[in-house]
Design an enzyme around this catalytic site. Structure first.
Site, PDB file in Angstrom:
ATOM      1  N   ASN A 130      59.237 130.888  68.102  1.00 59.04           N
ATOM      2  CA  ASN A 130      57.773 130.914  68.703  1.00 59.04           C
ATOM      3  C   ASN A 130      57.846 131.261  69.795  1.00 59.04           C
ATOM      4  OD1 ASN A 130      55.643 131.341  66.657  1.00 59.04           O
ATOM      5  ND2 ASN A 130      55.416 128.678  67.063  1.00 59.04           N
ATOM      6  N   ARG A 152      57.143 134.569  78.068  1.00 59.60           N
ATOM      7  CA  ARG A 152      57.257 133.006  78.515  1.00 59.60           C
ATOM      8  C   ARG A 152      59.157 132.206  78.248  1.00 59.60           C
ATOM      9  NH1 ARG A 152      55.744 128.257  73.677  1.00 59.60           N
ATOM     10  NH2 ARG A 152      55.905 126.256  75.038  1.00 59.60           N
ATOM     11  N   ARG A 176      61.302 122.545  71.949  1.00 58.89           N
ATOM     12  CA  ARG A 176      62.131 123.568  71.730  1.00 58.89           C
ATOM     13  C   ARG A 176      62.885 122.038  72.512  1.00 58.89           C
ATOM     14  NH1 ARG A 176      58.180 126.396  72.798  1.00 58.89           N
ATOM     15  NH2 ARG A 176      57.736 128.103  71.892  1.00 58.89           N
ATOM     16  N   LYS A 192      68.461 133.354  62.450  1.00 59.45           N
ATOM     17  CA  LYS A 192      68.437 134.169  63.052  1.00 59.45           C
ATOM     18  C   LYS A 192      68.906 133.703  64.614  1.00 59.45           C
ATOM     19  CE  LYS A 192      66.021 136.841  66.455  1.00 59.45           C
ATOM     20  NZ  LYS A 192      65.075 135.930  67.872  1.00 59.45           N
ATOM     21  N   PRO A 216      70.561 139.999  63.998  1.00 60.93           N
ATOM     22  CA  PRO A 216      69.483 139.263  63.599  1.00 60.93           C
ATOM     23  C   PRO A 216      67.683 140.250  63.117  1.00 60.93           C
ATOM     24  CG  PRO A 216      70.249 139.592  65.901  1.00 60.93           C
ATOM     25  CD  PRO A 216      70.582 140.302  64.982  1.00 60.93           C
ATOM     26  N   ASP A 220      64.203 139.017  62.604  1.00 59.32           N
ATOM     27  CA  ASP A 220      62.487 138.600  63.321  1.00 59.32           C
ATOM     28  C   ASP A 220      61.295 139.422  62.767  1.00 59.32           C
ATOM     29  OD1 ASP A 220      62.364 141.087  64.733  1.00 59.32           O
ATOM     30  OD2 ASP A 220      62.302 140.201  66.640  1.00 59.32           O
ATOM     31  N   GLN A 250      69.361 147.716  64.617  1.00 57.86           N
ATOM     32  CA  GLN A 250      68.195 146.218  64.267  1.00 57.86           C
ATOM     33  C   GLN A 250      67.800 146.657  66.062  1.00 57.86           C
ATOM     34  OE1 GLN A 250      67.743 142.929  66.541  1.00 57.86           O
ATOM     35  NE2 GLN A 250      69.546 143.699  66.686  1.00 57.86           N
ATOM     36  N   PHE A 310      64.370 147.469  66.694  1.00 57.72           N
ATOM     37  CA  PHE A 310      63.755 147.062  67.066  1.00 57.72           C
ATOM     38  C   PHE A 310      62.994 147.133  68.805  1.00 57.72           C
ATOM     39  CE2 PHE A 310      63.265 143.147  70.941  1.00 57.72           C
ATOM     40  CZ  PHE A 310      62.722 142.908  70.289  1.00 57.72           C
TER      41      PHE A 310
END
Length: 295
Positions: free
Chosen positions: A126, A131, A179, A221, A238, A240, A278, A282
């Site tokens: 998330n 970041r 986290r 994931k 993965p 997302d 993937q 992505f």
DNA sequence: ACCATACCTCTCTC
DNA sequence: AGAGAGAGGTATG
């Protein structure tokens, strides 16, 4: 300022170094004057792509007998042992992916160090790439060991026992948010030997994944990211929000399918190279939507 | 077994 | 400029 020298690594594989290092697999590379600086096997190197080879910047006093080791580390990290042309043929099941391959030719999956990779993706939950990148650089700057190359400073990524000794609060101060407790607690488990990361490489996909998911902050994931980007499991795919969107928009996949339904679908389509497929999708959908928003 | 919701707070956008 | 939404998910009830 210490001097440096350049090693040369010839390549006969498609490679787009800049794209690969900025594709959201690894978070601590830094670009300066055409060189990408970062750590591979706990060593600070600069890497630059030339026409048919890669230049590697190392300390002038690196003993000659270690030069091959460094080259091999870079080769391993960039997975130059993957035959990309064969993989392209393998996953070219339709026009969508063919176009993604044409656009992002040379994008490679990396073979990262498992521990840093694990923490990287626990922290990615998330969050977003900008970041996450700043968080991981902070962790290394505060708790890793300094390395220098010319006027460049970088840091090793702190080992599990180091992070385990910190506890949650110092990590929160670095901006990990909720986290922090996952990283603190996963570090404790790895330090205690509850999970042996090095053993996962030899296990089959399913077994390695079950083991990873026992760690706090690691779900389907995140586990798939670690398996694909550091543990040689190229069938790991993965999924997302972006990849889900790509499946839904471009392959008419029904909305709100469960994670495993999507992963099974991808595996049936792309088999042991679902992870590569993937990565191209992505990249395609993420950069597409970026252009839309800036127009 | 499923499903909704909260979670830290940084970044980007309007 | 300053608020508000959204962010490469996971744990919990």
């Amino acid at each position: 300022m210490a001097k440096q020298k350049t090693l040369t690594l010839s390549i006969n594989q498609p490679l787009d170094l800049g794209l690969t290092l900025n594709s959201g697999q690894a978070f601590r590379w830094h670009k300066k004057d055409e060189w990408f600086y970062g750590t591979i096997s706990n060593m600070l190197v600069g890497i630059k792509q030339e026409d048919k080879y890669i230049s590697i910047l190392v300390d002038e006093y690196l003993p000659p007998e270690h030069q091959d080791t460094v080259k091999n580390s870079v080769k391993t990290y960039l997975r130059l042992d993957d035959d990309l042309e064969s993989i392209y043929k393998w996953i070219s099941t339709d026009d969508i992916i063919k176009q993604a391959i044409a656009t992002y030719r040379g994008l490679r999956i990396l073979r990262q160090e498992p521990w840093e990779c694990l923490v990287s993706f626990i922290c990615s939950a998330n969050s977003n790439i900008t970041r996450n990148s700043s968080v991981l650089k902070s962790i290394a700057r505060e708790y890793g060991d300094p390395l220098s190359l010319g006027d460049h400073i970088d840091y090793t990524f702190p080992r599990p026992d180091r992070l385990a000794s910190l506890g949650e609060d110092p990590l929160r101060k670095l901006g990990l948010g909720f986290r922090a407790k996952y990283v603190a607690s996963a570090s404790l488990m790895v330090t205690a030997g509850d999970l042996d990361l090095s053993s996962l490489m030899e296990m089959p996909y399913d077994e390695a994944k079950e083991n990873l998911i026992r760690l706090p902050g690691v779900g389907e994931k995140v586990a798939d990211c670690v398996l694909l980007f550091s543990l040689d499991k190229m069938e790991a795919c993965p999924i997302d929000r972006w990849v889900r969107r790509a499946f839904e928009n471009w392959y008419s996949i029904e909305e709100n399918l469960k994670y495993n339904a999507l992963r099974t679908w991808a595996f049936e389509r792309w088999g042991t190279y679902a992870g590569y497929a993937q990565q191209y999708l992505f990249q395609q959908i993420r950069l597409n939507s970026k252009t839309y928003s800036t127009v």
